[in-house]
Write a protein that holds these residues in place. Structure first.
Motif, PDB file in Angstrom:
ATOM      1  N   GLY A 152       0.834  -1.211   0.000  1.00  0.00           N
ATOM      2  CA  GLY A 152       0.000   0.000   0.000  1.00  0.00           C
ATOM      3  C   GLY A 152       0.865   1.257   0.000  1.00  0.00           C
ATOM      4  N   GLU A 153       1.913   1.225   0.828  1.00  0.00           N
ATOM      5  CA  GLU A 153       2.854   2.360   0.876  1.00  0.00           C
ATOM      6  C   GLU A 153       3.521   2.559  -0.479  1.00  0.00           C
ATOM      7  OE1 GLU A 153       3.668   4.711   3.407  1.00  0.00           O
ATOM      8  OE2 GLU A 153       1.688   3.883   3.811  1.00  0.00           O
ATOM      9  N   TYR A 154       3.953   1.458  -1.055  1.00  0.00           N
ATOM     10  CA  TYR A 154       4.619   1.503  -2.367  1.00  0.00           C
ATOM     11  C   TYR A 154       3.708   2.123  -3.433  1.00  0.00           C
ATOM     12  CZ  TYR A 154       5.916  -0.390  -6.968  1.00  0.00           C
ATOM     13  OH  TYR A 154       6.184  -0.524  -8.305  1.00  0.00           O
ATOM     14  N   LEU A 155       2.457   1.706  -3.451  1.00  0.00           N
ATOM     15  CA  LEU A 155       1.532   2.196  -4.497  1.00  0.00           C
ATOM     16  C   LEU A 155       1.253   3.689  -4.336  1.00  0.00           C
ATOM     17  CD1 LEU A 155      -0.977  -0.809  -4.619  1.00  0.00           C
ATOM     18  CD2 LEU A 155       0.918  -0.314  -6.189  1.00  0.00           C
ATOM     19  N   ALA A 156       1.027   4.122  -3.088  1.00  0.00           N
ATOM     20  CA  ALA A 156       0.756   5.547  -2.859  1.00  0.00           C
ATOM     21  C   ALA A 156       1.984   6.380  -3.241  1.00  0.00           C
ATOM     22  CB  ALA A 156       0.388   5.777  -1.398  1.00  0.00           C
ATOM     23  N   ARG A 157       3.166   5.866  -2.895  1.00  0.00           N
ATOM     24  CA  ARG A 157       4.405   6.577  -3.220  1.00  0.00           C
ATOM     25  C   ARG A 157       4.603   6.674  -4.733  1.00  0.00           C
ATOM     26  NH1 ARG A 157       8.598   3.442  -1.984  1.00  0.00           N
ATOM     27  NH2 ARG A 157       7.480   2.526  -0.219  1.00  0.00           N
ATOM     28  N   GLN A 158       4.303   5.597  -5.441  1.00  0.00           N
ATOM     29  CA  GLN A 158       4.455   5.615  -6.904  1.00  0.00           C
ATOM     30  C   GLN A 158       3.542   6.667  -7.521  1.00  0.00           C
ATOM     31  OE1 GLN A 158       7.321   4.132  -7.252  1.00  0.00           O
ATOM     32  NE2 GLN A 158       6.713   3.013  -9.065  1.00  0.00           N
ATOM     33  N   LEU A 159       2.292   6.713  -7.088  1.00  0.00           N
ATOM     34  CA  LEU A 159       1.350   7.696  -7.644  1.00  0.00           C
ATOM     35  C   LEU A 159       1.836   9.118  -7.367  1.00  0.00           C
ATOM     36  CD1 LEU A 159      -2.132   6.079  -6.823  1.00  0.00           C
ATOM     37  CD2 LEU A 159      -1.075   6.315  -9.086  1.00  0.00           C
ATOM     38  N   GLU A 160       2.377   9.312  -6.171  1.00  0.00           N
ATOM     39  CA  GLU A 160       2.915  10.635  -5.833  1.00  0.00           C
ATOM     40  C   GLU A 160       4.094  10.990  -6.726  1.00  0.00           C
ATOM     41  OE1 GLU A 160       3.664  10.937  -1.496  1.00  0.00           O
ATOM     42  OE2 GLU A 160       1.482  11.251  -1.556  1.00  0.00           O
ATOM     43  N   ARG A 161       4.978  10.027  -6.895  1.00  0.00           N
ATOM     44  CA  ARG A 161       6.152  10.200  -7.748  1.00  0.00           C
ATOM     45  C   ARG A 161       5.743  10.552  -9.185  1.00  0.00           C
ATOM     46  NH1 ARG A 161      10.448   7.216  -9.663  1.00  0.00           N
ATOM     47  NH2 ARG A 161       9.400   5.224  -9.902  1.00  0.00           N
ATOM     48  N   PHE A 162       4.599  10.029  -9.615  1.00  0.00           N
ATOM     49  CA  PHE A 162       4.114  10.294 -10.973  1.00  0.00           C
ATOM     50  C   PHE A 162       3.208  11.523 -11.020  1.00  0.00           C
ATOM     51  CE2 PHE A 162       4.532   5.441 -11.544  1.00  0.00           C
ATOM     52  CZ  PHE A 162       5.890   5.564 -11.796  1.00  0.00           C
ATOM     53  N   GLY A 163       3.273  12.342  -9.996  1.00  0.00           N
ATOM     54  CA  GLY A 163       2.635  13.654 -10.055  1.00  0.00           C
ATOM     55  C   GLY A 163       1.149  13.697  -9.746  1.00  0.00           C
ATOM     56  N   ALA A 164       0.595  12.624  -9.232  1.00  0.00           N
ATOM     57  CA  ALA A 164      -0.842  12.638  -8.923  1.00  0.00           C
ATOM     58  C   ALA A 164      -1.073  13.274  -7.555  1.00  0.00           C
ATOM     59  CB  ALA A 164      -1.393  11.214  -8.925  1.00  0.00           C
ATOM     60  N   LYS A 165      -2.265  13.835  -7.374  1.00  0.00           N
ATOM     61  CA  LYS A 165      -2.701  14.215  -6.029  1.00  0.00           C
ATOM     62  C   LYS A 165      -3.267  12.942  -5.407  1.00  0.00           C
ATOM     63  CE  LYS A 165      -5.996  17.352  -3.735  1.00  0.00           C
ATOM     64  NZ  LYS A 165      -5.228  17.594  -2.521  1.00  0.00           N
ATOM     65  N   VAL A 166      -2.675  12.528  -4.296  1.00  0.00           N
ATOM     66  CA  VAL A 166      -3.025  11.210  -3.750  1.00  0.00           C
ATOM     67  C   VAL A 166      -3.978  11.333  -2.555  1.00  0.00           C
ATOM     68  CG1 VAL A 166      -2.105   9.104  -2.687  1.00  0.00           C
ATOM     69  CG2 VAL A 166      -0.888  10.184  -4.600  1.00  0.00           C
ATOM     70  N   TYR A 167      -5.016  10.527  -2.592  1.00  0.00           N
ATOM     71  CA  TYR A 167      -5.963  10.424  -1.478  1.00  0.00           C
ATOM     72  C   TYR A 167      -5.893   8.993  -0.946  1.00  0.00           C
ATOM     73  CZ  TYR A 167      -8.252  14.447  -3.781  1.00  0.00           C
ATOM     74  OH  TYR A 167      -8.538  15.648  -4.380  1.00  0.00           O
ATOM     75  N   ASN A 168      -5.876   8.869   0.374  1.00  0.00           N
ATOM     76  CA  ASN A 168      -5.941   7.540   0.983  1.00  0.00           C
ATOM     77  C   ASN A 168      -7.243   7.419   1.745  1.00  0.00           C
ATOM     78  OD1 ASN A 168      -3.201   6.227   0.581  1.00  0.00           O
ATOM     79  ND2 ASN A 168      -2.655   8.287   1.285  1.00  0.00           N
TER      80      ASN A 168
END
Ligand code: AHN
Ligand code: ZN
Length: 334
Positions: free
Chosen positions: A73-89
């Motif tokens: 879960g941490e990995y996926l959220a971090r990847q989305l952030e790295r790819f410039g998305a605004k991340v919501y959990n």
């Protein structure tokens, strides 16, 4: 003389029609042409998607309430952030068919979050706690790696996220990784039938979206989109509730030369995340899901819900067909 006449007429016609085509259009015709113009989406990199599938598999089975699940879960959220998305959990305690509380996490990556025009792309990221379709009954309580069933869809969406950062399509995109999809009623369960035991994360999200009054034109769900020689038929619920979007996707796949994957025939009907996205969030949603019409073990393929759902069955060509098709569809939205 005869030969010359034969040649002159077509050449003359070509020149005349050529000239008239260039000059005779009024403004409305030209606007219509722009509307029909096909935009070429960026290249979906299947090697990159494959790496994201492998990376998830490397955590081990991503069963809710386990260390591997939390880490992934941490990995996926971090990847989305790295790819410039605004991340919501979205963290939620969801109750499984047997009363187990599943510490769940839906992860959303939003692109152009301010835009009113949106498309939703989704997949489930958890893996099943039971290989209850395994030919060997000893494995029925063993968690599966879920490389095709789970990781493949997420891998394709991570690669799309990477591309979205480099070049944005006209409208906003939300990538949603649903949790706790695959904790549904097992084959070995001896109690009575229970409803709605699958897709707990998407049920939660569809009742309580990550932003209030969330809406999207439509959604696309990817489920088991990495198997070698996978085939995607018209899934029954999508065909009834998101027909035009479904047809658009299959048409695009054929134009791109992926007709052998996207079969324009009716397949089975599946209880999957798209059902709740449609029923509860009222967003039409198309399920792109492997359908193996003649497989006696399972219509989702012979290794579905077995300990054999491993990286060996994943083919980059299938990831490419799905990823490129989805991208061509969303980059052509206005
Ligand atoms: C059922 O087996 C009822 N639905 C399939 C949903 C699913 C499970 N997708 C992946 N794993
Ligand atoms: Zn499953």
């Amino acid at each position: 003389m005869k030969i010359r006449n034969v040649l002159v007429l077509p050449v003359l016609l070509f020149i005349l029609t050529g000239v008239s085509c260039g000059n005779s259009k009024n403004k409305d015709d030209r606007t219509a042409d722009v509307d029909k113009e096909v935009i070429k989406a960026p290249e979906f990199d299947a090697d990159s998607a494959y790496c994201y599938v492998q990376a998830q598999a490397d955590f081990g089975p991503r069963v809710p309430n386990t260390q591997a699940h939390r880490e992934c879960g941490e990995y996926l959220a971090r990847q989305l952030e790295r790819f410039g998305a605004k991340v919501y959990n979205q963290y939620a305690d969801l109750t499984a068919y047997d009363g187990t509380i599943l510490k769940s996490r839906n992860i959303v990556g939003a692109y152009k979050p301010e835009s009113k025009k949106r498309v939703l792309l989704c997949a489930h990221w958890d893996s099943r706690p039971y290989a209850d379709n395994d030919p060997d009954p000893k494995n029925h309580h063993t968690p599966i790696l879920g490389v095709n069933d789970g990781a493949s869809g997420v891998g394709v969406l991570l690669e799309i996220a990477r591309q979205l950062q480099k070049e944005a399509p006209a409208l906003g995109i939300d990538i949603v990784f649903f949790d706790s999809e695959d904790y549904g009623l097992p084959e070995f369960y001896e109690g009575g039938y229970k409803q709605d035991t699958w897709c707990l994360g998407s049920q939660y999200w569809a009742r309580t979206p990550h932003v209030p009054n969330y809406n999207a034109r439509y959604g696309i769900l990817l489920d088991m989109v990495g198997g070698r020689d996978a085939t995607f038929y018209y899934e029954g619920y999508s065909a009834r509730t998101a027909r035009s979007e479904m047809k658009k996707i299959w048409k695009k796949a054929h134009e791109l030369g992926y007709g052998r994957y996207f079969v324009k025939e009716d397949g089975g009907e599946t209880v999957d995340d798209h059902l709740y996205v449609n029923k509860l969030a009222r967003i039409p949603c198309v399920d792109i899901i492997n359908y193996d019409a003649h497989n006696p073990r399972s219509s989702f393929g012979s290794f579905w819900h077995t300990v054999d759902d491993t990286i060996e069955h994943i083919d980059r060509n299938t990831l490419k067909a799905v990823g490129q098709t989805v991208m061509e569809v969303i980059y052509n939205e206005k």
